[in-house]
Design an enzyme around this catalytic site. Structure first.
Site, PDB file in Angstrom:
ATOM      1  N   THR A   1       0.832  -1.208   0.000  1.00  0.00           N
ATOM      2  CA  THR A   1       0.000   0.000   0.000  1.00  0.00           C
ATOM      3  C   THR A   1       0.870   1.263   0.000  1.00  0.00           C
ATOM      4  O   THR A   1       0.683   2.165  -0.827  1.00  0.00           O
ATOM      5  CB  THR A   1      -0.910  -0.007   1.251  1.00  0.00           C
ATOM      6  OG1 THR A   1      -1.680  -1.208   1.231  1.00  0.00           O
ATOM      7  CG2 THR A   1      -1.827   1.188   1.285  1.00  0.00           C
TER       8      THR A   1
ATOM      9  N   LYS B   1       6.271   2.057  11.872  1.00  0.00           N
ATOM     10  CA  LYS B   1       6.260   2.440  13.306  1.00  0.00           C
ATOM     11  C   LYS B   1       6.744   1.340  14.219  1.00  0.00           C
ATOM     12  O   LYS B   1       7.293   1.612  15.291  1.00  0.00           O
ATOM     13  CB  LYS B   1       4.868   2.907  13.741  1.00  0.00           C
ATOM     14  CG  LYS B   1       3.762   1.881  13.580  1.00  0.00           C
ATOM     15  CD  LYS B   1       3.104   1.987  12.230  1.00  0.00           C
ATOM     16  CE  LYS B   1       2.105   0.908  11.968  1.00  0.00           C
ATOM     17  NZ  LYS B   1       1.207   1.236  10.871  1.00  0.00           N
TER      18      LYS B   1
ATOM     19  N   GLU C   1       7.096  11.247   9.754  1.00  0.00           N
ATOM     20  CA  GLU C   1       5.713  11.700   9.929  1.00  0.00           C
ATOM     21  C   GLU C   1       4.715  10.558   9.715  1.00  0.00           C
ATOM     22  O   GLU C   1       3.708  10.441  10.407  1.00  0.00           O
ATOM     23  CB  GLU C   1       5.431  12.832   8.928  1.00  0.00           C
ATOM     24  CG  GLU C   1       4.073  13.469   9.070  1.00  0.00           C
ATOM     25  CD  GLU C   1       3.935  14.239  10.372  1.00  0.00           C
ATOM     26  OE1 GLU C   1       4.584  15.274  10.534  1.00  0.00           O
ATOM     27  OE2 GLU C   1       3.166  13.767  11.244  1.00  0.00           O
TER      28      GLU C   1
ATOM     29  N   GLU D   1      -2.906  -3.788   8.603  1.00  0.00           N
ATOM     30  CA  GLU D   1      -1.665  -4.460   8.237  1.00  0.00           C
ATOM     31  C   GLU D   1      -2.018  -5.816   7.612  1.00  0.00           C
ATOM     32  O   GLU D   1      -3.099  -6.360   7.870  1.00  0.00           O
ATOM     33  CB  GLU D   1      -0.809  -4.693   9.491  1.00  0.00           C
ATOM     34  CG  GLU D   1      -0.615  -3.464  10.375  1.00  0.00           C
ATOM     35  CD  GLU D   1       0.233  -2.380   9.737  1.00  0.00           C
ATOM     36  OE1 GLU D   1       1.304  -2.691   9.204  1.00  0.00           O
ATOM     37  OE2 GLU D   1      -0.177  -1.210   9.772  1.00  0.00           O
TER      38      GLU D   1
ATOM     39  N   LYS E   1       2.904   3.657  18.161  1.00  0.00           N
ATOM     40  CA  LYS E   1       2.787   5.071  17.756  1.00  0.00           C
ATOM     41  C   LYS E   1       2.880   5.991  18.978  1.00  0.00           C
ATOM     42  O   LYS E   1       3.510   7.054  18.916  1.00  0.00           O
ATOM     43  CB  LYS E   1       1.471   5.291  17.016  1.00  0.00           C
ATOM     44  CG  LYS E   1       1.445   4.607  15.647  1.00  0.00           C
ATOM     45  CD  LYS E   1       0.045   4.549  15.082  1.00  0.00           C
ATOM     46  CE  LYS E   1       0.023   3.986  13.679  1.00  0.00           C
ATOM     47  NZ  LYS E   1      -1.323   3.614  13.218  1.00  0.00           N
TER      48      LYS E   1
ATOM     49  N   GLY F   1      -4.029   4.447   5.049  1.00  0.00           N
ATOM     50  CA  GLY F   1      -4.394   4.430   3.629  1.00  0.00           C
ATOM     51  C   GLY F   1      -3.242   4.871   2.753  1.00  0.00           C
ATOM     52  O   GLY F   1      -2.318   5.547   3.203  1.00  0.00           O
TER      53      GLY F   1
HETATM   54  P1  NAP Z   1       2.004  -4.176   2.745  1.00  0.00           P
HETATM   55  O1  NAP Z   1       0.918  -3.738   1.843  1.00  0.00           O
HETATM   56  O2  NAP Z   1       1.885  -5.459   3.474  1.00  0.00           O
HETATM   57  O3  NAP Z   1       3.352  -4.190   1.868  1.00  0.00           O
HETATM   58  C1  NAP Z   1       4.579  -4.546   2.420  1.00  0.00           C
HETATM   59  C2  NAP Z   1       5.618  -4.524   1.313  1.00  0.00           C
HETATM   60  O4  NAP Z   1       6.897  -4.720   1.916  1.00  0.00           O
HETATM   61  C3  NAP Z   1       5.457  -5.623   0.263  1.00  0.00           C
HETATM   62  O5  NAP Z   1       5.759  -5.092  -1.006  1.00  0.00           O
HETATM   63  C4  NAP Z   1       6.514  -6.666   0.650  1.00  0.00           C
HETATM   64  O6  NAP Z   1       7.071  -7.348  -0.449  1.00  0.00           O
HETATM   65  C5  NAP Z   1       7.580  -5.784   1.267  1.00  0.00           C
HETATM   66  N1  NAP Z   1       8.354  -6.440   2.334  1.00  0.00           N
HETATM   67  C6  NAP Z   1       7.925  -6.880   3.532  1.00  0.00           C
HETATM   68  N2  NAP Z   1       8.944  -7.371   4.249  1.00  0.00           N
HETATM   69  C7  NAP Z   1      10.048  -7.241   3.478  1.00  0.00           C
HETATM   70  C8  NAP Z   1      11.413  -7.565   3.637  1.00  0.00           C
HETATM   71  N3  NAP Z   1      11.855  -8.139   4.743  1.00  0.00           N
HETATM   72  N4  NAP Z   1      12.273  -7.292   2.634  1.00  0.00           N
HETATM   73  C9  NAP Z   1      11.840  -6.709   1.485  1.00  0.00           C
HETATM   74  N5  NAP Z   1      10.548  -6.365   1.268  1.00  0.00           N
HETATM   75  C10 NAP Z   1       9.680  -6.635   2.263  1.00  0.00           C
HETATM   76  O7  NAP Z   1       2.290  -3.080   3.865  1.00  0.00           O
HETATM   77  P2  NAP Z   1       1.878  -1.528   3.837  1.00  0.00           P
HETATM   78  O8  NAP Z   1       0.468  -1.388   4.258  1.00  0.00           O
HETATM   79  O9  NAP Z   1       2.342  -0.902   2.587  1.00  0.00           O
HETATM   80  O10 NAP Z   1       2.738  -0.981   5.067  1.00  0.00           O
HETATM   81  C11 NAP Z   1       4.133  -0.836   4.939  1.00  0.00           C
HETATM   82  C12 NAP Z   1       4.676  -0.219   6.237  1.00  0.00           C
HETATM   83  O11 NAP Z   1       4.072   1.051   6.449  1.00  0.00           O
HETATM   84  C13 NAP Z   1       4.354  -1.047   7.480  1.00  0.00           C
HETATM   85  O12 NAP Z   1       5.422  -0.928   8.384  1.00  0.00           O
HETATM   86  C14 NAP Z   1       3.093  -0.370   8.012  1.00  0.00           C
HETATM   87  O13 NAP Z   1       2.936  -0.548   9.384  1.00  0.00           O
HETATM   88  C15 NAP Z   1       3.357   1.069   7.668  1.00  0.00           C
HETATM   89  N6  NAP Z   1       2.180   1.930   7.470  1.00  0.00           N
HETATM   90  C16 NAP Z   1       1.132   1.483   6.715  1.00  0.00           C
HETATM   91  C17 NAP Z   1       0.053   2.336   6.492  1.00  0.00           C
HETATM   92  C18 NAP Z   1      -1.148   1.926   5.700  1.00  0.00           C
HETATM   93  O14 NAP Z   1      -2.125   2.667   5.686  1.00  0.00           O
HETATM   94  N7  NAP Z   1      -1.124   0.770   5.024  1.00  0.00           N
HETATM   95  C19 NAP Z   1       0.066   3.626   7.039  1.00  0.00           C
HETATM   96  C20 NAP Z   1       1.174   4.058   7.785  1.00  0.00           C
HETATM   97  C21 NAP Z   1       2.216   3.191   7.990  1.00  0.00           C
HETATM   98  P3  NAP Z   1       6.186  -8.325  -1.416  1.00  0.00           P
HETATM   99  O15 NAP Z   1       5.334  -7.378  -2.216  1.00  0.00           O
HETATM  100  O16 NAP Z   1       7.168  -9.034  -2.279  1.00  0.00           O
HETATM  101  O17 NAP Z   1       5.403  -9.197  -0.503  1.00  0.00           O
HETATM  102  N1  HSE Z   2      -2.704  -0.243  10.149  1.00  0.00           N
HETATM  103  C1  HSE Z   2      -2.462   1.109  10.532  1.00  0.00           C
HETATM  104  C2  HSE Z   2      -3.745   1.727  11.014  1.00  0.00           C
HETATM  105  C3  HSE Z   2      -1.905   1.873   9.368  1.00  0.00           C
HETATM  106  O1  HSE Z   2      -4.807   1.172  10.724  1.00  0.00           O
HETATM  107  O2  HSE Z   2      -3.710   2.746  11.701  1.00  0.00           O
HETATM  108  C4  HSE Z   2      -1.491   3.289   9.707  1.00  0.00           C
HETATM  109  O3  HSE Z   2      -0.363   3.299  10.561  1.00  0.00           O
END
Ligand code: NAP
Ligand code: HSE
Length: 329
Positions: A13, A104, A128, A189, A204, A303
């Site tokens: 995402t 985080k 941020e 997640e 957080k 998001g």
């Molecule tokens: P996600 O959709 O599960 O995507 C994770 C990505 O990271 C995938 O592309 C995965 O590769 C790659 N990955 C995971 N572990 C890895 C490793 N050890 N080495 C290399 N690549 C790796 O997660 P996301 O929602 O984008 O979230 C990413 C981070 O941002 C997390 O730490 C999350 O807590 C944080 N975050 C998310 C949001 C949100 O709204 N989603 C908001 C703020 C913060 P593959 O594609 O090959 O599986």
């Molecule tokens: N999974 C997290 C949430 C993403 O729902 O707040 C943003 O950090």
């Protein structure tokens, strides 16, 4: 026109959001930042996965490939968990790259080390996106801490929990159905345990404590309760009484002991409570300060685009104020 080489770690995402914004806003960044940002490598777990419309030669499973890029300027990190994310960013800083993270889980544990290291190497750390999604709580707090003391931090810090509680109340959805929707919308997640157990809001809150109070409480002394204990029946009963469940993270410095006291868990709030109206994926953060008084920020807590946007804003800040370290220890 200066060209800037950037790498993205993770292409879920968050990583895709960064990629899309860099391409959609290319002309805007040229005009406003005076740079052309070029994504030169994307680290993923499985580089053989088909990713529609993206040049497959950009993907790698090896962080060494990322570090091998000459003149790499900035690394955007959107992978999962403490390690290897911390080691990757630590090495990127040693190479002289700015780092910007959304992770985080990693940053609550290692944020202060990364910031110290960045100071030593003359680069900047943007975080941020680790806390409250698109709500600019870190930047705001960094600014007001130049003058104020922050006495109390309180808020809704997990978008998924707030979305689920809202769907249960307004649509009568069962917990599992609302959680699935939060996953489909990119809020939760991939493993939603941290979202619903309160662990995500806890991490957080620890990031906010480090910034607000210059230290975190002893993690083992913080009570953390999730929304996974709340039933549809309880939500219905609360609604009938004009009350709403909110998942609240709270921290302050105890004036008697000088220790940071923190807790995370569900609360029932009435219409007169400031968090009563905060529905859906929104987060809210209230800061009590000595001069400004009480300040509350509200916005999308998760998001693709809210998160990627604040990461790009971190980078814009770095370009605008190269002499200033974005992160403050
Ligand atoms: P996600 O959709 O599960 O995507 C994770 C990505 O990271 C995938 O592309 C995965 O590769 C790659 N990955 C995971 N572990 C890895 C490793 N050890 N080495 C290399 N690549 C790796 O997660 P996301 O929602 O984008 O979230 C990413 C981070 O941002 C997390 O730490 C999350 O807590 C944080 N975050 C998310 C949001 C949100 O709204 N989603 C908001 C703020 C913060 P593959 O594609 O090959 O599986
Ligand atoms: N999974 C997290 C949430 C993403 O729902 O707040 C943003 O950090």
């Amino acid at each position: 026109m200066a060209s800037v080489k950037a790498a993205i770690l993770g292409f879920g995402t968050v990583g895709q959001g960064i990629y899309n914004i860099v391409h959609e806003r290319r002309t805007h960044f040229k005009e406003t930042l005076g740079v052309e940002i070029e994504i030169v490598k994307i680290l993923v777990r499985d580089a053989s996965k088909v990713r529609e419309g993206i040049d497959s030669s950009l993907f790698t499973e090896s962080f060494d490939d990322v570090l091998a890029i000459p003149d790499l300027e900035v690394v955007f990190e959107g992978i999962v968990g403490e390690q290897p994310a911390y080691s990757y960013l630590d090495r990127a800083i040693e190479k002289g790259c700015h780092v910007i993270t959304a992770n985080k889980v990693m940053f609550a544990r290692y944020g202060q080390q990364l910031q110290q290291k960045a100071k030593k190497y003359g680069v900047q750390v943007g975080y941020e996106a680790t806390t409250a999604g698109g709500v600019p709580v870190i930047k705001t707090m960094q600014n007001l801490l130049r003058v104020n003391e922050v006495q109390h931090v309180q808020g809704i810090l997990n978008g998924t929990s707030n979305y689920i509680l809202t769907q249960m109340r307004t649509e009568g959805l069962p917990f599992d159905v609302a959680l699935k929707a939060a996953q489909q919308l990119g809020y939760a997640e991939a493993d939603p345990y941290n979202d619903i157990s309160g662990e995500d809001a806890f991490r957080k809150l620890m990031i906010l404590c480090a910034l607000a109070f210059g230290e975190q409480p002893d993690w083992s002394k913080v009570e953390v309760v999730g929304i996974d204990c709340i039933t549809s029946q309880q939500v219905e009963e609360a609604k009938a009484k004009g009350l709403r469940y909110r998942h609240v993270a709270d921290a302050y410095r105890d004036s008697a002991t000088n220790e940071i006291v923190a807790q995370v868990g569900p609360q029932l709030v009435g219409a007169d409570h400031p968090l009563y109206a905060i529905d859906d994926v929104n987060n809210a953060v209230t800061l009590n300060t000595n001069y400004i008084g009480t300040l509350t920020m509200v916005g999308a807590g998760a998001g693709m685009y809210p998160t990627a946007s604040v990461m790009m804003e971190d980078y814009a800040d770095m370009l605008a104020k190269p002499e200033r370290t974005v992160a403050q220890v």
